[in-house]
Design a protein around this motif. Sequence first.
Motif, PDB file in Angstrom:
ATOM      1  N   GLU A 126       0.829  -1.202   0.000  1.00  0.00           N
ATOM      2  CA  GLU A 126       0.000   0.000   0.000  1.00  0.00           C
ATOM      3  C   GLU A 126       0.863   1.253   0.000  1.00  0.00           C
ATOM      4  O   GLU A 126       0.577   2.225  -0.706  1.00  0.00           O
ATOM      5  CB  GLU A 126      -0.926  -0.016   1.215  1.00  0.00           C
ATOM      6  CG  GLU A 126      -2.065  -1.020   1.120  1.00  0.00           C
ATOM      7  CD  GLU A 126      -2.939  -1.030   2.347  1.00  0.00           C
ATOM      8  OE1 GLU A 126      -4.115  -1.433   2.239  1.00  0.00           O
ATOM      9  OE2 GLU A 126      -2.451  -0.648   3.438  1.00  0.00           O
ATOM     10  N   ALA A 127       1.950   1.241   0.791  1.00  0.00           N
ATOM     11  CA  ALA A 127       2.828   2.409   0.869  1.00  0.00           C
ATOM     12  C   ALA A 127       3.563   2.642  -0.444  1.00  0.00           C
ATOM     13  O   ALA A 127       3.868   3.789  -0.801  1.00  0.00           O
ATOM     14  CB  ALA A 127       3.830   2.231   2.009  1.00  0.00           C
ATOM     15  N   ALA A 128       3.848   1.575  -1.174  1.00  0.00           N
ATOM     16  CA  ALA A 128       4.601   1.693  -2.427  1.00  0.00           C
ATOM     17  C   ALA A 128       3.768   2.289  -3.548  1.00  0.00           C
ATOM     18  O   ALA A 128       4.322   2.810  -4.524  1.00  0.00           O
ATOM     19  CB  ALA A 128       5.133   0.333  -2.838  1.00  0.00           C
ATOM     20  N   GLY A 129       2.444   2.208  -3.450  1.00  0.00           N
ATOM     21  CA  GLY A 129       1.595   2.771  -4.484  1.00  0.00           C
ATOM     22  C   GLY A 129       1.389   1.844  -5.662  1.00  0.00           C
ATOM     23  O   GLY A 129       1.891   0.708  -5.692  1.00  0.00           O
ATOM     24  N   PRO A 130       0.672   2.306  -6.690  1.00  0.00           N
ATOM     25  CA  PRO A 130       0.274   1.448  -7.808  1.00  0.00           C
ATOM     26  C   PRO A 130       1.418   0.952  -8.676  1.00  0.00           C
ATOM     27  O   PRO A 130       1.217   0.055  -9.489  1.00  0.00           O
ATOM     28  CB  PRO A 130      -0.681   2.342  -8.614  1.00  0.00           C
ATOM     29  CG  PRO A 130      -0.336   3.738  -8.226  1.00  0.00           C
ATOM     30  CD  PRO A 130       0.105   3.669  -6.806  1.00  0.00           C
ATOM     31  N   SER A 131       2.605   1.527  -8.544  1.00  0.00           N
ATOM     32  CA  SER A 131       3.729   1.041  -9.348  1.00  0.00           C
ATOM     33  C   SER A 131       4.223  -0.312  -8.868  1.00  0.00           C
ATOM     34  O   SER A 131       4.912  -1.027  -9.608  1.00  0.00           O
ATOM     35  CB  SER A 131       4.884   2.041  -9.304  1.00  0.00           C
ATOM     36  OG  SER A 131       5.391   2.170  -7.982  1.00  0.00           O
ATOM     37  N   ALA A 132       3.891  -0.702  -7.641  1.00  0.00           N
ATOM     38  CA  ALA A 132       4.302  -1.995  -7.087  1.00  0.00           C
ATOM     39  C   ALA A 132       3.192  -3.011  -7.297  1.00  0.00           C
ATOM     40  O   ALA A 132       2.044  -2.785  -6.922  1.00  0.00           O
ATOM     41  CB  ALA A 132       4.626  -1.867  -5.612  1.00  0.00           C
ATOM     42  N   GLY A 133       3.539  -4.131  -7.912  1.00  0.00           N
ATOM     43  CA  GLY A 133       2.536  -5.154  -8.177  1.00  0.00           C
ATOM     44  C   GLY A 133       2.566  -6.324  -7.236  1.00  0.00           C
ATOM     45  O   GLY A 133       1.578  -7.049  -7.102  1.00  0.00           O
ATOM     46  N   LEU A 134       3.703  -6.529  -6.540  1.00  0.00           N
ATOM     47  CA  LEU A 134       3.866  -7.746  -5.744  1.00  0.00           C
ATOM     48  C   LEU A 134       4.854  -7.511  -4.612  1.00  0.00           C
ATOM     49  O   LEU A 134       5.896  -6.891  -4.812  1.00  0.00           O
ATOM     50  CB  LEU A 134       4.377  -8.882  -6.640  1.00  0.00           C
ATOM     51  CG  LEU A 134       4.920 -10.155  -5.978  1.00  0.00           C
ATOM     52  CD1 LEU A 134       3.790 -10.935  -5.296  1.00  0.00           C
ATOM     53  CD2 LEU A 134       5.626 -11.045  -6.999  1.00  0.00           C
ATOM     54  N   VAL A 135       4.513  -8.013  -3.426  1.00  0.00           N
ATOM     55  CA  VAL A 135       5.485  -8.189  -2.350  1.00  0.00           C
ATOM     56  C   VAL A 135       5.698  -9.689  -2.207  1.00  0.00           C
ATOM     57  O   VAL A 135       4.772 -10.421  -1.867  1.00  0.00           O
ATOM     58  CB  VAL A 135       5.003  -7.582  -1.017  1.00  0.00           C
ATOM     59  CG1 VAL A 135       6.024  -7.876   0.089  1.00  0.00           C
ATOM     60  CG2 VAL A 135       4.785  -6.090  -1.148  1.00  0.00           C
ATOM     61  N   GLN A 136       6.901 -10.140  -2.498  1.00  0.00           N
ATOM     62  CA  GLN A 136       7.231 -11.560  -2.477  1.00  0.00           C
ATOM     63  C   GLN A 136       7.911 -11.912  -1.159  1.00  0.00           C
ATOM     64  O   GLN A 136       8.923 -11.329  -0.799  1.00  0.00           O
ATOM     65  CB  GLN A 136       8.162 -11.905  -3.638  1.00  0.00           C
ATOM     66  CG  GLN A 136       8.743 -13.307  -3.605  1.00  0.00           C
ATOM     67  CD  GLN A 136       7.689 -14.381  -3.779  1.00  0.00           C
ATOM     68  OE1 GLN A 136       6.911 -14.365  -4.739  1.00  0.00           O
ATOM     69  NE2 GLN A 136       7.651 -15.339  -2.856  1.00  0.00           N
ATOM     70  N   VAL A 206       8.611  -5.302  -8.068  1.00  0.00           N
ATOM     71  CA  VAL A 206       8.491  -6.411  -7.126  1.00  0.00           C
ATOM     72  C   VAL A 206       9.280  -6.052  -5.870  1.00  0.00           C
ATOM     73  O   VAL A 206      10.471  -5.756  -5.945  1.00  0.00           O
ATOM     74  CB  VAL A 206       9.015  -7.723  -7.727  1.00  0.00           C
ATOM     75  CG1 VAL A 206       9.031  -8.835  -6.673  1.00  0.00           C
ATOM     76  CG2 VAL A 206       8.161  -8.146  -8.917  1.00  0.00           C
ATOM     77  N   LEU A 207       8.599  -6.055  -4.740  1.00  0.00           N
ATOM     78  CA  LEU A 207       9.233  -5.806  -3.448  1.00  0.00           C
ATOM     79  C   LEU A 207       9.427  -7.132  -2.733  1.00  0.00           C
ATOM     80  O   LEU A 207       8.813  -8.144  -3.098  1.00  0.00           O
ATOM     81  CB  LEU A 207       8.358  -4.874  -2.605  1.00  0.00           C
ATOM     82  CG  LEU A 207       7.879  -3.590  -3.300  1.00  0.00           C
ATOM     83  CD1 LEU A 207       6.956  -2.806  -2.389  1.00  0.00           C
ATOM     84  CD2 LEU A 207       9.060  -2.738  -3.747  1.00  0.00           C
ATOM     85  N   HIS A 208      10.274  -7.135  -1.717  1.00  0.00           N
ATOM     86  CA  HIS A 208      10.588  -8.374  -1.008  1.00  0.00           C
ATOM     87  C   HIS A 208      10.430  -8.184   0.492  1.00  0.00           C
ATOM     88  O   HIS A 208      10.609  -7.078   1.009  1.00  0.00           O
ATOM     89  CB  HIS A 208      11.998  -8.845  -1.347  1.00  0.00           C
ATOM     90  CG  HIS A 208      12.214  -9.082  -2.805  1.00  0.00           C
ATOM     91  ND1 HIS A 208      12.716  -8.112  -3.646  1.00  0.00           N
ATOM     92  CD2 HIS A 208      11.945 -10.161  -3.587  1.00  0.00           C
ATOM     93  CE1 HIS A 208      12.764  -8.593  -4.880  1.00  0.00           C
ATOM     94  NE2 HIS A 208      12.307  -9.831  -4.870  1.00  0.00           N
ATOM     95  N   HIS A 209      10.109  -9.281   1.155  1.00  0.00           N
ATOM     96  CA  HIS A 209       9.926  -9.223   2.606  1.00  0.00           C
ATOM     97  C   HIS A 209      10.402 -10.557   3.194  1.00  0.00           C
ATOM     98  O   HIS A 209       9.888 -11.619   2.827  1.00  0.00           O
ATOM     99  CB  HIS A 209       8.445  -9.003   2.943  1.00  0.00           C
ATOM    100  CG  HIS A 209       8.199  -8.541   4.329  1.00  0.00           C
ATOM    101  ND1 HIS A 209       7.970  -7.219   4.655  1.00  0.00           N
ATOM    102  CD2 HIS A 209       8.162  -9.216   5.505  1.00  0.00           C
ATOM    103  CE1 HIS A 209       7.789  -7.101   5.944  1.00  0.00           C
ATOM    104  NE2 HIS A 209       7.907  -8.306   6.498  1.00  0.00           N
ATOM    105  N   ASP A 210      11.372 -10.503   4.075  1.00  0.00           N
ATOM    106  CA  ASP A 210      11.845 -11.724   4.733  1.00  0.00           C
ATOM    107  C   ASP A 210      10.775 -12.236   5.685  1.00  0.00           C
ATOM    108  O   ASP A 210      10.204 -11.469   6.480  1.00  0.00           O
ATOM    109  CB  ASP A 210      13.138 -11.458   5.506  1.00  0.00           C
ATOM    110  CG  ASP A 210      14.344 -11.335   4.586  1.00  0.00           C
ATOM    111  OD1 ASP A 210      14.232 -11.688   3.398  1.00  0.00           O
ATOM    112  OD2 ASP A 210      15.405 -10.886   5.059  1.00  0.00           O
TER     113      ASP A 210
END
Length: 257
Positions: A126-136, A206-210
């Motif tokens: 949500e914070a990344a906005g519409p340019s982000a499609g996925l948090v993997q 694509v963003l990442h989250h451990d």
Amino acid sequence: MQKDLESVTEPVPSDGQLRISIVVPVRNEQGNIAPLVGDIETACAGIGAFELIYVDDGSSDGTAAALAALSPTRPWLRVVRHAESCGQSAAVRSGVRAARAPIVATLDGDGQNDPAFIPAMLAQIEAAGPSAGLVQGQRVGRKDTGFKRMQSRIANKVRGAILRDGTRDTGCGLKCFRRETYLALPYFDALHRFMPALVVREGFAVLHHDVRDRQRLTGVSNYGFFDRLWVGILDLAGVWWLIRRRKRVPQIVTEAR
């Protein structure tokens, strides 16, 4: 005649706004249903209105009964049932198509993905906005066998070298993405293992989250090494071809009226 797809639908909140839909594909996970539903309920207690969609992919055990037992006291729990098993990617797709929120999270039904990370991943996209499609999600502290961890490392290195998607663990089932982004992806069996590369192909970040890996709660895995080896090689070649064929992403500057 039995339908290929059956669903139990509960009403959306009175304001019509769902913040997130959580999709869990399962096959023969009877013993894991109640504990995982409880974990998801606890994890999502503070995020606002949500729905949980379980997709029963043609289970032959007591999975359907376990879900039916929980539904009456949980209005946010919905169940989609396949008449016969069609595979994890098909189950995820059925769940996403049934979802009513703009953002969807997925996690595996065996309990190894910890739903406690869902709120942070939701806030991240949500914070990344519409340019982000996925948090993997990317697993740390893997609880699989040494052989399976080695298999995963090799597969991810080969995939990363060919697809260059910047993701070290695409096999993690814990993902958070925009529903419209997912539905724009080319569908094929095993899509869920190649989402980062295909999301990038569509022009989204694509963003990442451990995330912490856990032991399977009960039962045994439905997948084996040789079940996926040769199919995985063919899938990798197919995704590479799809990326090569996508020269540029159209940028719409004027819409038809």
